[in-house]
Structure formats: structure tokens, C-alpha cells
Design a protein around this motif. Sequence first.
Motif, mmCIF file in Angstrom:
data_model
loop_
_atom_site.group_PDB
_atom_site.id
_atom_site.type_symbol
_atom_site.label_atom_id
_atom_site.label_comp_id
_atom_site.label_asym_id
_atom_site.label_seq_id
_atom_site.Cartn_x
_atom_site.Cartn_y
_atom_site.Cartn_z
ATOM 1 N N ILE A 1 0.834 -1.208 0.000
ATOM 2 C CA ILE A 1 0.000 0.000 0.000
ATOM 3 C C ILE A 1 0.865 1.252 0.000
ATOM 4 O O ILE A 1 0.579 2.229 -0.705
ATOM 5 N N LYS A 2 1.941 1.221 0.768
ATOM 6 C CA LYS A 2 2.821 2.386 0.871
ATOM 7 C C LYS A 2 3.553 2.649 -0.435
ATOM 8 O O LYS A 2 3.800 3.802 -0.800
ATOM 9 N N SER A 3 3.911 1.591 -1.161
ATOM 10 C CA SER A 3 4.736 1.726 -2.363
ATOM 11 C C SER A 3 3.932 1.847 -3.652
ATOM 12 O O SER A 3 4.477 2.249 -4.683
ATOM 13 N N SER A 4 2.666 1.477 -3.630
ATOM 14 C CA SER A 4 1.871 1.423 -4.863
ATOM 15 C C SER A 4 1.044 2.686 -5.044
ATOM 16 O O SER A 4 0.807 3.440 -4.097
ATOM 17 N N PHE A 5 0.606 2.907 -6.265
ATOM 18 C CA PHE A 5 -0.311 4.007 -6.564
ATOM 19 C C PHE A 5 -0.995 3.736 -7.894
ATOM 20 O O PHE A 5 -0.521 2.940 -8.706
ATOM 21 N N LYS A 6 -2.107 4.369 -8.088
ATOM 22 C CA LYS A 6 -2.872 4.236 -9.326
ATOM 23 C C LYS A 6 -3.052 2.775 -9.729
ATOM 24 O O LYS A 6 -2.889 2.411 -10.895
ATOM 25 N N THR B 1 -9.106 0.631 1.797
ATOM 26 C CA THR B 1 -10.074 1.692 2.097
ATOM 27 C C THR B 1 -9.376 2.897 2.710
ATOM 28 O O THR B 1 -9.647 4.046 2.343
ATOM 29 N N GLU B 2 -8.451 2.639 3.638
ATOM 30 C CA GLU B 2 -7.704 3.733 4.264
ATOM 31 C C GLU B 2 -6.870 4.469 3.228
ATOM 32 O O GLU B 2 -6.784 5.702 3.255
ATOM 33 N N LYS B 3 -6.249 3.711 2.306
ATOM 34 C CA LYS B 3 -5.454 4.342 1.247
ATOM 35 C C LYS B 3 -6.333 5.187 0.334
ATOM 36 O O LYS B 3 -5.971 6.310 -0.029
ATOM 37 N N MET B 4 -7.503 4.650 -0.019
ATOM 38 C CA MET B 4 -8.407 5.397 -0.894
ATOM 39 C C MET B 4 -8.885 6.678 -0.215
ATOM 40 O O MET B 4 -9.059 7.709 -0.880
ATOM 41 N N GLU B 5 -9.082 6.618 1.105
ATOM 42 C CA GLU B 5 -9.466 7.818 1.842
ATOM 43 C C GLU B 5 -8.344 8.848 1.808
ATOM 44 O O GLU B 5 -8.591 10.048 1.625
ATOM 45 N N ARG B 6 -7.097 8.359 1.986
ATOM 46 C CA ARG B 6 -5.961 9.288 1.931
ATOM 47 C C ARG B 6 -5.813 9.877 0.529
ATOM 48 O O ARG B 6 -5.566 11.079 0.373
ATOM 49 N N ASP B 7 -5.957 9.024 -0.487
ATOM 50 C CA ASP B 7 -5.863 9.503 -1.871
ATOM 51 C C ASP B 7 -6.971 10.497 -2.178
ATOM 52 O O ASP B 7 -6.755 11.495 -2.877
ATOM 53 N N ARG C 1 -16.617 17.740 -10.344
ATOM 54 C CA ARG C 1 -15.716 16.608 -10.091
ATOM 55 C C ARG C 1 -15.462 16.435 -8.597
ATOM 56 O O ARG C 1 -15.379 15.320 -8.090
ATOM 57 N N MET C 2 -15.361 17.543 -7.903
ATOM 58 C CA MET C 2 -15.113 17.473 -6.455
ATOM 59 C C MET C 2 -16.303 16.887 -5.711
ATOM 60 O O MET C 2 -16.147 16.284 -4.643
ATOM 61 N N ALA C 3 -17.494 17.059 -6.286
ATOM 62 C CA ALA C 3 -18.713 16.577 -5.624
ATOM 63 C C ALA C 3 -19.059 15.146 -5.995
ATOM 64 O O ALA C 3 -20.031 14.581 -5.483
ATOM 65 N N GLN C 4 -18.288 14.551 -6.871
ATOM 66 C CA GLN C 4 -18.581 13.172 -7.284
ATOM 67 C C GLN C 4 -18.462 12.226 -6.095
ATOM 68 O O GLN C 4 -17.593 12.390 -5.242
ATOM 69 N N PRO C 5 -19.361 11.205 -6.021
ATOM 70 C CA PRO C 5 -19.319 10.265 -4.892
ATOM 71 C C PRO C 5 -18.026 9.470 -4.886
ATOM 72 O O PRO C 5 -17.406 9.256 -5.927
ATOM 73 N N ARG C 6 -17.648 9.015 -3.698
ATOM 74 C CA ARG C 6 -16.425 8.228 -3.550
ATOM 75 C C ARG C 6 -16.590 6.857 -4.174
ATOM 76 O O ARG C 6 -17.668 6.276 -4.164
ATOM 77 N N ARG C 7 -15.490 6.332 -4.719
ATOM 78 C CA ARG C 7 -15.507 4.977 -5.265
ATOM 79 C C ARG C 7 -15.580 3.970 -4.141
ATOM 80 O O ARG C 7 -15.001 4.152 -3.069
ATOM 81 N N ARG C 8 -16.298 2.899 -4.383
ATOM 82 C CA ARG C 8 -16.369 1.817 -3.411
ATOM 83 C C ARG C 8 -15.142 0.932 -3.527
ATOM 84 O O ARG C 8 -14.571 0.767 -4.595
#
Length: 554
Positions: free
Chosen positions: A330-335, A493-499, A543-550
Amino acid sequence: MSSRFINVVIHLLLKLHPVLSPLPFAGFSLGSTVQSHTKGIWMWCVPHPKKPNHVLVLLDTEGLGDVEKGDNQNDSWIFALAVLLSSTFVYNSMGTINQQAMDQLHYVTELTDRIRAKSSSDNNVGEDSGDFVSFFPDFVWTLRDFSLDLEADGEPITADEYLENSLKLKQGTSQKDKNFNLPRLCIRKFFPKKKCFIFDRPTHRKKLGQLETLHDDELDSEFVQQAAAFCSYIFSNSKTKTLSGGIKVNRSRLENLVLTYLDAISSGDLPCMENAVLALAQIENAAAVQKAIAHYDQQMTQKVKLPTETLQELLDLHRATEKEAIEIFIKSSFKDEDHLFQKELANQLEKKRDDFCKQNMKASSDRCSALLRDLFSPLEEDVKQGIYSKAGGYRLLIQKTQELKEKYLQEPRKGIQAEETLQTYLRSKESIIDAILQTDQTLTEKEKEIEVERVKAESAQAAAKMLEEMQKKNQQMMEQKEKSYQEHVKQLTEKMERDRAQLLAEQERTLALKLEEQARLLKEGFQNESRQLHNEIQNLQKRMAQPRRRCVIS
């Protein structure tokens, strides 16, 4: 900046910051004539004097507008690459900011023809400037050999105010007015932060070719102070190069970015930030999986002593180490689009767990089989010698067998196959024991029948116990699988929240810049440009108001 000017400034910063002084000073190659000397983009790296574990990467480009090249395409690509690779873009020109200086900066108006922010859209100034702001560097304009007084309307102004005044737009709809406004509008809309520095001539004209060898007292004192202020600003305010999504550029990422951009240009395509990030993500995420697996292997090999006494003991070790491995990934990955790499990690970790379980079973079976051989081999030898093939021998055999069973059960670290291995061994001896039973003349037929039934009952009880143990192990494995899934979901989920928070912060910064620029355009009376920016602001707010991805991993 020119190479000569950069080297003088670097020479001064080395003296101002002793932490860099032990380094051999070479800098960029110099030319002392009117002929262009630097070719392409040259790179020089030094430890950052104020930020531990950071490297200051200086990129020096060949001079723009060289009459010898005869091809402005080259200049445009160099300008675009410098923008893409830097976190602070320093544009160096001679004298004042006049229309000639702005005309020479026409490359900024071509950036949207050279760079794409997204792979799925045709970006241009009017439609997508916000996407460029998210990854464009800060803009610093340095004015060399500046000889004017910084005044406006009889009042002193700062260099930054001088730049802001120079970027004001001109009312009018003629082509001349559009040509005047376009570079100014691009600088205002694309670059999130703007700064200006002025520099007096460093020394007398005849000594300019010897700048690197001159002592400080041979340089103009004003220039020395101005260079020190510039260096201090760069050290304190230049940010780590960061891509869209908060991805910080390190050594390997910088190398891959350069190669990705150059490949795109060489193939006749446009460098695309979104594609570059995704290509970088493919490389980094694959490496992140391997890094996580390597950590898992190293920790499990170090911690696990096979056989474990219970399956749960092994699963607990797996779960703790798996959590660490996921954290590393999680720490090393992205996108990680569609979580493909995290699924690959989950599959590999599950396979690793199953392999350890198999190794654990084999280690337990081998240990138990060896222990049974050591304990029962004397008894087997006695049976071969016929010691128990006599009157009363059956009861002696059963008694001895029970004693050895108790001794076997008391031995530690037999592992999860202890009972199954024992029962398998005892079943292999049933025919021999039954033969001794049937030939023992001290037992009546009735007693033999009872004994046969007792053996059958014990065997059935042992089989039921083994079945229960097997069901318990299956249940533990199912529970562990669910825990593994939940751990992946939790950390993702925690990573997606941080992203998400990072993205919102980027979008809020972009929105603030757009609102500020819109207010400025309105104040200056540019209604059309203001409306165009208003549309961009509305699109960004949507775009800022778009719902979060599950978070879904399947």
C-alpha cells in the motif's frame, strides 16, 4: 538560466552552505563565446542543504532561440520537457520584462500543443487549464543585468509586483491584442505560483568570461546579495516534484518519467501526464508486489519453526506477516487501476500461506514418523522374534503398545499431523495384532470377540476425532481467508481515503487559484475570459462533488 550564470549562483550557494562544500564542484559545461554551448538538457545533482534525504536536481537547458539551430520545434520540446520534469521552473532572460521578452516566451503558449494532461481529451487553454495546474511547476522569472529602478507611478515596488504588473492583460480584440495577452494569460492560468528575482551585472563586462574563477570580492556586492536571496528561496520553497495524486518523484521515477516522455516524443506522440503516471504505476506496482512478497518470505522464514504445534499458531504468524506485507504494498503502490496488483498480491500471499501449510504438514508427518520408528522399532523386533506369540502375549502386546503411545503423545513439537500419523501407523499393524490375538490360547472366544469390538470402537472413535480435527482445520482456513480479505479491504479503504483527501486538497488549491484569477480578470474588465474560467470552475466543482468509489476486491 545560462550555464555561466547558473554556475556563478551555485558557486555562491556552495560558500553560503558549508554542507555542500566538500563536494567537488564541476557544475555545467561552460561556453565563453557567443556560440551556443549547452546542448539539450544537462543535469546536476547535489544533496539538498536544508532537507535531509532529499536531492537537489538542477536541470540546465540549451539556450532558447539559438539562430544556429534553425528549428523552433527543438526549443518547444525542450521547454515542454523542462516544465514536465521540474518542480520550480526558472526562466532566465536579460534586462526587463518588455514585449520582446514576452514574445520570446511564446513557448508557453504552445504547451497545450506539446503536452496532454489526460489521454482521453484534447486539452487546450480554454477547456483544461486546471488539469495542467495540478502538475505544472512554480514559475520563477529571473532578470539578469537588470538596470532599472523598481518603481511604478513614482512608488517603489517589489520584483514580484513588477512581474504581476507585467502580466496584466490589454483590452482589445485585435490580433495584436490577442498576441499580447496570450502568453500572459497562459502564465497566469497554468503556473500555480509565480516569483521574480532581479540581478545586477555580476562584474565588469570584460570579466564576464571568467566568472567561475573570480573571488567573491571581485563580484558586485549587490549581485552577491541577490544571488544569496535567490538561492535561499529555492532551498526553502522548491517542493519535491510531485505528480497528480500526490505521487512524489524519486530517482527511479524520474528516470522512468524521462524515458516515457522521450519515447512519446520520438514516436511522434505527445507526452501525456496521465499515461506517464499509469506507465510509472505499472512499473512501481509490480515492484511493490515483489517487495511485499520478499518481506513476507523473509519474515516467515525467520519466525516460523516447523512444525508448529497447531494450525492456528501458523495462521497467526501468517496473518501478522501478511498485514506487514500489505502495508508495504500500500505504501509503495499508486494508481492501481481496478486493484489488479493488489489482487495479484492477495493471490500470491494465499499461495504462500498454503505452501507453508503444506510444509507444516510434511514437517509434522516426517517428525512423527521418525518418532514412531524410534519408539516402536524395539517392539516390532520383539514381535518378529515371536516374543508375543504365546499364551498371554496379546495382553502384554496391548500393554506395551499403550505405554509407547503415551510416550509418543508426551513428546513435544510433533505438530498438526500427530494424531493422524499415529492412527495410520496403528492401522498398519492391525493385522499383526489380530493374528496374535487369535493365537493367544489364554483368551476365550467370547473374550476375543469383545476385544475385536473394542479395537473397532477405538478405531471408529479415532476416525471421528480425525474428522472433527479436519473440519476444524477447514474452518480455521476459511476464517483466515476472510480475515485476509478484510485486511486487504481495510488497508485499501484507508489508502483510498488518503488519496481522496489528497485529490480534494489538489482540487481545492486549483479551485482557489481559478477563483483568484477569475476575480482578477473581472477586476481588469475581461468578461469573456472570466466566463470561460467560470465554466472551468463549475466543472471542477462537479468533479469534487462526485461520490467516492467503493472498495471492491474480488
